[in-house]
Design a protein around this motif. Structure first.
Motif, short mmCIF file in Angstrom:
data_model
loop_
_atom_site.label_atom_id
_atom_site.label_comp_id
_atom_site.label_asym_id
_atom_site.label_seq_id
_atom_site.Cartn_x
_atom_site.Cartn_y
_atom_site.Cartn_z
N ASP A 1 0.82 -1.21 0.00
CA ASP A 1 0.00 0.00 0.00
C ASP A 1 0.86 1.26 0.00
OD1 ASP A 1 -2.26 -1.55 -0.01
OD2 ASP A 1 -2.70 -1.32 2.12
N GLU A 2 1.95 1.24 0.76
CA GLU A 2 2.85 2.40 0.76
C GLU A 2 3.46 2.62 -0.63
OE1 GLU A 2 5.35 2.90 4.69
OE2 GLU A 2 5.09 0.77 4.27
N ILE A 3 3.81 1.51 -1.29
CA ILE A 3 4.38 1.63 -2.65
C ILE A 3 3.36 2.27 -3.58
CG2 ILE A 3 5.26 0.36 -4.64
CD1 ILE A 3 6.15 -1.84 -2.62
N VAL A 4 2.11 1.83 -3.47
CA VAL A 4 1.05 2.36 -4.33
C VAL A 4 0.92 3.87 -4.17
CG1 VAL A 4 -1.46 2.42 -4.67
CG2 VAL A 4 -0.27 0.22 -4.47
N THR A 5 0.85 4.33 -2.93
CA THR A 5 0.65 5.77 -2.73
C THR A 5 1.89 6.54 -3.18
OG1 THR A 5 1.30 5.51 -0.41
CG2 THR A 5 -1.03 5.53 -0.87
N SER A 6 3.08 5.99 -2.93
CA SER A 6 4.30 6.69 -3.36
C SER A 6 4.38 6.80 -4.88
CB SER A 6 5.52 5.96 -2.80
OG SER A 6 6.72 6.54 -3.30
N LEU A 7 4.15 5.68 -5.57
CA LEU A 7 4.26 5.70 -7.03
C LEU A 7 3.13 6.50 -7.68
CD1 LEU A 7 5.30 2.07 -8.03
CD2 LEU A 7 6.73 4.12 -7.87
N ALA A 8 1.92 6.39 -7.13
CA ALA A 8 0.81 7.16 -7.69
C ALA A 8 1.14 8.64 -7.67
CB ALA A 8 -0.47 6.88 -6.90
N ASP A 9 1.79 9.05 -6.59
CA ASP A 9 2.17 10.45 -6.45
C ASP A 9 3.33 10.81 -7.39
OD1 ASP A 9 2.09 12.99 -5.16
OD2 ASP A 9 3.86 12.41 -4.01
N SER A 10 4.43 10.02 -7.32
CA SER A 10 5.62 10.42 -8.07
C SER A 10 5.45 10.24 -9.57
CB SER A 10 6.85 9.64 -7.58
OG SER A 10 6.66 8.25 -7.72
N LEU A 11 4.63 9.30 -10.00
CA LEU A 11 4.42 9.07 -11.43
C LEU A 11 3.16 9.76 -11.96
CD1 LEU A 11 5.27 5.25 -11.58
CD2 LEU A 11 6.76 7.15 -12.24
N GLY A 12 2.39 10.37 -11.06
CA GLY A 12 1.17 11.04 -11.51
C GLY A 12 0.13 10.09 -12.07
N ALA A 13 -0.22 9.07 -11.29
CA ALA A 13 -1.20 8.09 -11.75
C ALA A 13 -2.55 8.76 -12.00
CB ALA A 13 -1.36 6.99 -10.71
N SER A 14 -3.25 8.29 -13.04
CA SER A 14 -4.58 8.82 -13.29
C SER A 14 -5.64 8.02 -12.52
CB SER A 14 -4.88 8.79 -14.78
OG SER A 14 -4.56 7.54 -15.33
N ARG A 15 -5.36 6.74 -12.22
CA ARG A 15 -6.29 5.92 -11.45
C ARG A 15 -5.49 4.91 -10.65
NH1 ARG A 15 -9.75 2.59 -14.51
NH2 ARG A 15 -11.49 2.89 -13.08
N VAL A 16 -6.03 4.58 -9.48
CA VAL A 16 -5.39 3.61 -8.59
C VAL A 16 -6.44 2.56 -8.23
CG1 VAL A 16 -4.44 3.29 -6.27
CG2 VAL A 16 -3.73 5.25 -7.66
#
Lengths: 255, 255
Positions: free
Chosen positions: B160-175
């Protein structure tokens, strides 16, 4: 390792040293035991920090050659990338396990997870995880690998490139390249004591003889001359001397 | 994956979904096949980019519990770190292999190689290698792991921590978080359609029931509310719906 707590030594174990380059995915057990014994006996008795980097030898190079992948020519085939990466991980697992068996707190760091090249081939290798492991008393063990390369898929990252990148980003105090030869050799096959510029050795450095996607001695010397730290090129017998701060093989220092 | 080329979807596969949490290091083959079939059928037909992150389930959590390692309490024992990391790599290898078998260009990214925490526990996870792989058309597959943590040795990094970190740093459009439950459930076990603030669900969210070093549903919802992208929590049956842009499970969006 010598000197103060902050001393950082980067030790590269050549793929040709620790594997049998003529036989696919075969560890040279005797050579590997010898160099890891030397690492273990010095790293447990000294205060400095150590990063180990190893090459591919008969693990990585065979698969890279099979798939036509080099440091500049890549593949977008995930299976090909996995063949090379997986072989390197198997070799890395052997090195890490055998260091742990000797009481060294080795942990793996896989370049595919952390490094990439841009379209000009310029390497980016953020060293935060490696540095974090060092600070916590671990010995990070990196290896030649494939990494993402803009417009090429993945290309080979050589162990030598890792050494120069980490030595720079982590501020290594000394760098050692354990090779199959006892140093840079002159025209009579005697070890040259010191190389201060490429002109010192341009006349005697030929190409590497075996299949090696990551370049021969000439390239190694050139890269080491550009480092901000003294480097040594030496044979498997001199790993202990290097780690305890003794003179080992050829000193390459272009500073 | 939907929409433009630049769309980035981060899909987390819960460890409880893809493993049998009651049996050490056991993949739940049926569940894993089902979710990977859904990933494969959508990722090959769409243009967007996909990152997969998976949890530990019966691979990572058992070893972490054995060695008393959590996201805040670490170990300096390299063998303990390797037990956890090695188990997670074995699970990751299964996920990557099975995605490749389905024609998905999956490649592994191991957090121990790239991430670290400082003395305050703040995570640093440079995303350059993951981004480079995405740009080259690969599907990076990350996993819960141990990582260097200042003054703690290594601690657990949850999926879960990886998801939030990558969503932020890569600018995810959907999680998307694929869980064992079909979404956030209300007091009648019905799926809540939308969560816009934690107050919406504070009364119904209890702790996770099984042994889980990385927190339960309350923590997941809180972290997803802080994301800069819409997130969905859904069950294994809804992976395909999520990836094709349909409504899946509970939408969590605190923006």
């Amino acid at each position: 390792m010598t000197g103060t707590d902050s001393d950082l030594v980067v030790l590269k174990l050549g793929g040709s040293v620790i594997t049998d380059k003529d036989s696919p995915e075969t560890v040279d057990d005797e050579a590997l035991h010898r160099v890891l014994d030397a690492v273990a006996s010095t790293s447990k008795s000294e205060d400095g920090r150590l990063v180990v980097v190893h090459g591919g030898g008969s693990f990585g190079h065979v698969h890279a050659a099979d798939h036509g992948v080099s440091t500049t020519t890549g593949t977008s085939d995930a299976a090909a990338a996995t063949a090379i990466h997986g072989a390197m991980k198997r070799l890395n697992g052997v090195v890490v396990d055998r260091l742990q068996e000797r009481g060294v707190a080795a942990l793996p760091v896989h370049p595919l997870s952390v490094a990439a090249r841009d379209a000009e081939g310029v390497l980016s290798l953020p060293a935060g995880a490696t540095e974090g492991l060092l600070e916590e008393g671990f010995v990070p063990v990196l290896h030649g690998d494939v990494i993402a390369h803009a417009n090429e898929g993945v290309t080979v990252l050589s162990g030598d490139e890792i050494v120069t990148s980490l030595a720079d980003s982590l501020g290594a105090s000394r760098v050692g390249l354990c090779s199959t030869v006892p140093g840079v050799l002159d025209e009579h096959d005697a070890v040259i004591e010191e190389v201060r510029s490429f002109e010192d050795v341009a006349s005697v450095l030929g190409d590497s003889e075996s299949t090696d996607v990551s370049g021969g001695m000439a390239g190694k010397v050139q890269e080491l001359l550009d480092l901000g730290a003294p480097a040594h090129i030496f044979g498997p017998d001199a790993v202990g001397d290097f780690l305890t701060g003794e003179r080992a093989g050829t000193l390459v220092d272009g500073r």
